[in-house]
Design a protein around this motif. Sequence first.
Motif, PDB file in Angstrom:
ATOM      1  N   ASP A  88      17.189 -79.433  45.081  1.00  0.00           N
ATOM      2  CA  ASP A  88      17.924 -78.305  45.659  1.00  0.00           C
ATOM      3  C   ASP A  88      17.924 -78.333  47.185  1.00  0.00           C
ATOM      4  O   ASP A  88      18.969 -78.165  47.824  1.00  0.00           O
ATOM      5  CB  ASP A  88      17.319 -76.974  45.171  1.00  0.00           C
ATOM      6  CG  ASP A  88      17.498 -76.769  43.685  1.00  0.00           C
ATOM      7  OD1 ASP A  88      18.196 -77.586  43.055  1.00  0.00           O
ATOM      8  OD2 ASP A  88      16.936 -75.804  43.137  1.00  0.00           O
ATOM      9  N   LEU A  89      16.745 -78.529  47.785  1.00  0.00           N
ATOM     10  CA  LEU A  89      16.678 -78.542  49.247  1.00  0.00           C
ATOM     11  C   LEU A  89      17.343 -79.790  49.814  1.00  0.00           C
ATOM     12  O   LEU A  89      18.025 -79.723  50.839  1.00  0.00           O
ATOM     13  CB  LEU A  89      15.216 -78.462  49.708  1.00  0.00           C
ATOM     14  CG  LEU A  89      14.991 -78.478  51.222  1.00  0.00           C
ATOM     15  CD1 LEU A  89      15.781 -77.371  51.918  1.00  0.00           C
ATOM     16  CD2 LEU A  89      13.509 -78.373  51.558  1.00  0.00           C
ATOM     17  N   ALA A  90      17.174 -80.931  49.164  1.00  0.00           N
ATOM     18  CA  ALA A  90      17.814 -82.160  49.644  1.00  0.00           C
ATOM     19  C   ALA A  90      19.330 -81.992  49.714  1.00  0.00           C
ATOM     20  O   ALA A  90      19.980 -82.452  50.670  1.00  0.00           O
ATOM     21  CB  ALA A  90      17.448 -83.330  48.737  1.00  0.00           C
ATOM     22  N   ARG A  91      19.895 -81.312  48.734  1.00  0.00           N
ATOM     23  CA  ARG A  91      21.350 -81.100  48.747  1.00  0.00           C
ATOM     24  C   ARG A  91      21.755 -80.141  49.866  1.00  0.00           C
ATOM     25  O   ARG A  91      22.822 -80.306  50.465  1.00  0.00           O
ATOM     26  CB  ARG A  91      21.809 -80.580  47.381  1.00  0.00           C
ATOM     27  CG  ARG A  91      21.768 -81.657  46.293  1.00  0.00           C
ATOM     28  CD  ARG A  91      22.375 -81.173  44.986  1.00  0.00           C
ATOM     29  NE  ARG A  91      21.508 -80.212  44.303  1.00  0.00           N
ATOM     30  CZ  ARG A  91      20.535 -80.550  43.461  1.00  0.00           C
ATOM     31  NH1 ARG A  91      20.295 -81.833  43.203  1.00  0.00           N
ATOM     32  NH2 ARG A  91      19.791 -79.635  42.857  1.00  0.00           N
ATOM     33  N   LEU A  92      20.921 -79.155  50.166  1.00  0.00           N
ATOM     34  CA  LEU A  92      21.222 -78.281  51.296  1.00  0.00           C
ATOM     35  C   LEU A  92      21.134 -79.036  52.611  1.00  0.00           C
ATOM     36  O   LEU A  92      21.985 -78.868  53.498  1.00  0.00           O
ATOM     37  CB  LEU A  92      20.243 -77.101  51.314  1.00  0.00           C
ATOM     38  CG  LEU A  92      20.407 -76.031  50.244  1.00  0.00           C
ATOM     39  CD1 LEU A  92      19.286 -75.001  50.346  1.00  0.00           C
ATOM     40  CD2 LEU A  92      21.757 -75.343  50.375  1.00  0.00           C
ATOM     41  N   VAL A 113      16.910 -88.510  52.189  1.00  0.00           N
ATOM     42  CA  VAL A 113      16.100 -89.170  51.166  1.00  0.00           C
ATOM     43  C   VAL A 113      15.218 -88.108  50.515  1.00  0.00           C
ATOM     44  O   VAL A 113      14.495 -87.386  51.208  1.00  0.00           O
ATOM     45  CB  VAL A 113      15.219 -90.284  51.760  1.00  0.00           C
ATOM     46  CG1 VAL A 113      14.315 -90.881  50.675  1.00  0.00           C
ATOM     47  CG2 VAL A 113      16.078 -91.365  52.390  1.00  0.00           C
ATOM     48  N   GLY A 114      15.281 -88.011  49.206  1.00  0.00           N
ATOM     49  CA  GLY A 114      14.387 -87.127  48.458  1.00  0.00           C
ATOM     50  C   GLY A 114      13.316 -87.972  47.796  1.00  0.00           C
ATOM     51  O   GLY A 114      13.635 -88.897  47.037  1.00  0.00           O
ATOM     52  N   LEU A 147      22.003 -83.975  39.035  1.00  0.00           N
ATOM     53  CA  LEU A 147      22.543 -82.729  39.577  1.00  0.00           C
ATOM     54  C   LEU A 147      23.240 -82.904  40.925  1.00  0.00           C
ATOM     55  O   LEU A 147      23.874 -81.964  41.413  1.00  0.00           O
ATOM     56  CB  LEU A 147      21.416 -81.703  39.738  1.00  0.00           C
ATOM     57  CG  LEU A 147      20.799 -81.172  38.442  1.00  0.00           C
ATOM     58  CD1 LEU A 147      19.530 -80.372  38.745  1.00  0.00           C
ATOM     59  CD2 LEU A 147      21.800 -80.315  37.679  1.00  0.00           C
ATOM     60  N   THR A 148      23.128 -84.076  41.519  1.00  0.00           N
ATOM     61  CA  THR A 148      23.637 -84.300  42.867  1.00  0.00           C
ATOM     62  C   THR A 148      24.994 -85.002  42.834  1.00  0.00           C
ATOM     63  O   THR A 148      25.108 -86.113  42.305  1.00  0.00           O
ATOM     64  CB  THR A 148      22.643 -85.154  43.681  1.00  0.00           C
ATOM     65  OG1 THR A 148      21.379 -84.485  43.713  1.00  0.00           O
ATOM     66  CG2 THR A 148      23.138 -85.352  45.102  1.00  0.00           C
ATOM     67  N   PRO A 191      25.481 -87.418  50.716  1.00  0.00           N
ATOM     68  CA  PRO A 191      24.705 -88.544  51.251  1.00  0.00           C
ATOM     69  C   PRO A 191      23.211 -88.399  50.951  1.00  0.00           C
ATOM     70  O   PRO A 191      22.372 -88.356  51.855  1.00  0.00           O
ATOM     71  CB  PRO A 191      24.985 -88.474  52.755  1.00  0.00           C
ATOM     72  CG  PRO A 191      25.156 -87.008  53.018  1.00  0.00           C
ATOM     73  CD  PRO A 191      25.857 -86.462  51.787  1.00  0.00           C
ATOM     74  N   VAL A 192      22.876 -88.316  49.655  1.00  0.00           N
ATOM     75  CA  VAL A 192      21.489 -88.102  49.236  1.00  0.00           C
ATOM     76  C   VAL A 192      21.073 -89.220  48.290  1.00  0.00           C
ATOM     77  O   VAL A 192      21.806 -89.555  47.353  1.00  0.00           O
ATOM     78  CB  VAL A 192      21.316 -86.747  48.515  1.00  0.00           C
ATOM     79  CG1 VAL A 192      19.845 -86.530  48.146  1.00  0.00           C
ATOM     80  CG2 VAL A 192      21.816 -85.605  49.380  1.00  0.00           C
ATOM     81  N   THR A 193      19.909 -89.795  48.536  1.00  0.00           N
ATOM     82  CA  THR A 193      19.318 -90.748  47.593  1.00  0.00           C
ATOM     83  C   THR A 193      17.929 -90.244  47.220  1.00  0.00           C
ATOM     84  O   THR A 193      17.237 -89.625  48.027  1.00  0.00           O
ATOM     85  CB  THR A 193      19.198 -92.156  48.209  1.00  0.00           C
ATOM     86  OG1 THR A 193      18.409 -92.084  49.409  1.00  0.00           O
ATOM     87  CG2 THR A 193      20.563 -92.722  48.530  1.00  0.00           C
ATOM     88  N   PHE A 194      17.531 -90.503  45.992  1.00  0.00           N
ATOM     89  CA  PHE A 194      16.223 -90.075  45.507  1.00  0.00           C
ATOM     90  C   PHE A 194      15.380 -91.298  45.153  1.00  0.00           C
ATOM     91  O   PHE A 194      15.895 -92.286  44.618  1.00  0.00           O
ATOM     92  CB  PHE A 194      16.374 -89.165  44.283  1.00  0.00           C
ATOM     93  CG  PHE A 194      17.043 -87.858  44.591  1.00  0.00           C
ATOM     94  CD1 PHE A 194      16.304 -86.798  45.108  1.00  0.00           C
ATOM     95  CD2 PHE A 194      18.399 -87.682  44.375  1.00  0.00           C
ATOM     96  CE1 PHE A 194      16.912 -85.588  45.402  1.00  0.00           C
ATOM     97  CE2 PHE A 194      19.021 -86.473  44.664  1.00  0.00           C
ATOM     98  CZ  PHE A 194      18.268 -85.434  45.180  1.00  0.00           C
TER      99      PHE A 194
END
Length: 218
Positions: A51-55, A64-65, A79-80, A85-88
């Motif tokens: 949730d925070l990474a997407r914000l 980067v999460g 969910l992303t 621009p998010v990678t986990f």
Amino acid sequence: MKILSPRVLQALERFNAAYPWDHNAHYHRWILRQLPTRFDRALDVGSGSGDLARLLAGRAAAVVGADSDPVITARAQQLTPAALPVTFTVTDAVAEFPAGSFDVITCVATIHHLPFTPALTSFRSHLAPGGTLVVVGLSRAQAPVDHLLGLIAVPANAAMGWLKNKGRPSSRPVSMTAPTRPADMTFDDILRETRDVLPGARLRRRLFWRYTLVWNRP
């Protein structure tokens, strides 16, 4: 909490289970207020369901999460949206990232799962000059003010659960399914160790059994 009878405690537990809400997400907007409007790279340590990474992705060029739990990390990826621009990544250690590579590091309800001083030292190393570290953590109640805040939080917690769920019983959000553990450090312990590693860091006790730490690297 000890001044409440077992019957009252049981009733509160049933009520809170029926009207759950994410105490960590409650602080997400506050976290964003501590950060620049735009920045390049961000690291969210203990990213959970993302949730925070997407914000953060709304302000960052790349996020980067990092989380040690592969199950919740896989759910975060699902969910992303692909356009963000998010990678986990699944990892137990932040040390795998290059030094000075992040303009923002966030860590919410995670640092008490880690060796505290080594974690802060790692965050300091991986933060770029001028970067910002924001921690929302848990501490073990010890001082009278801790117990007072805890007592105030009891009715406030129930009220927030009722309001956030609009008076309807609900299941726990995905963000509340990650593994948890109680905190073992007191706020005074945290304050003392933080001052040794991050001079000038700003710490404050908060409602809902949390504290906040903000540090800007010179």
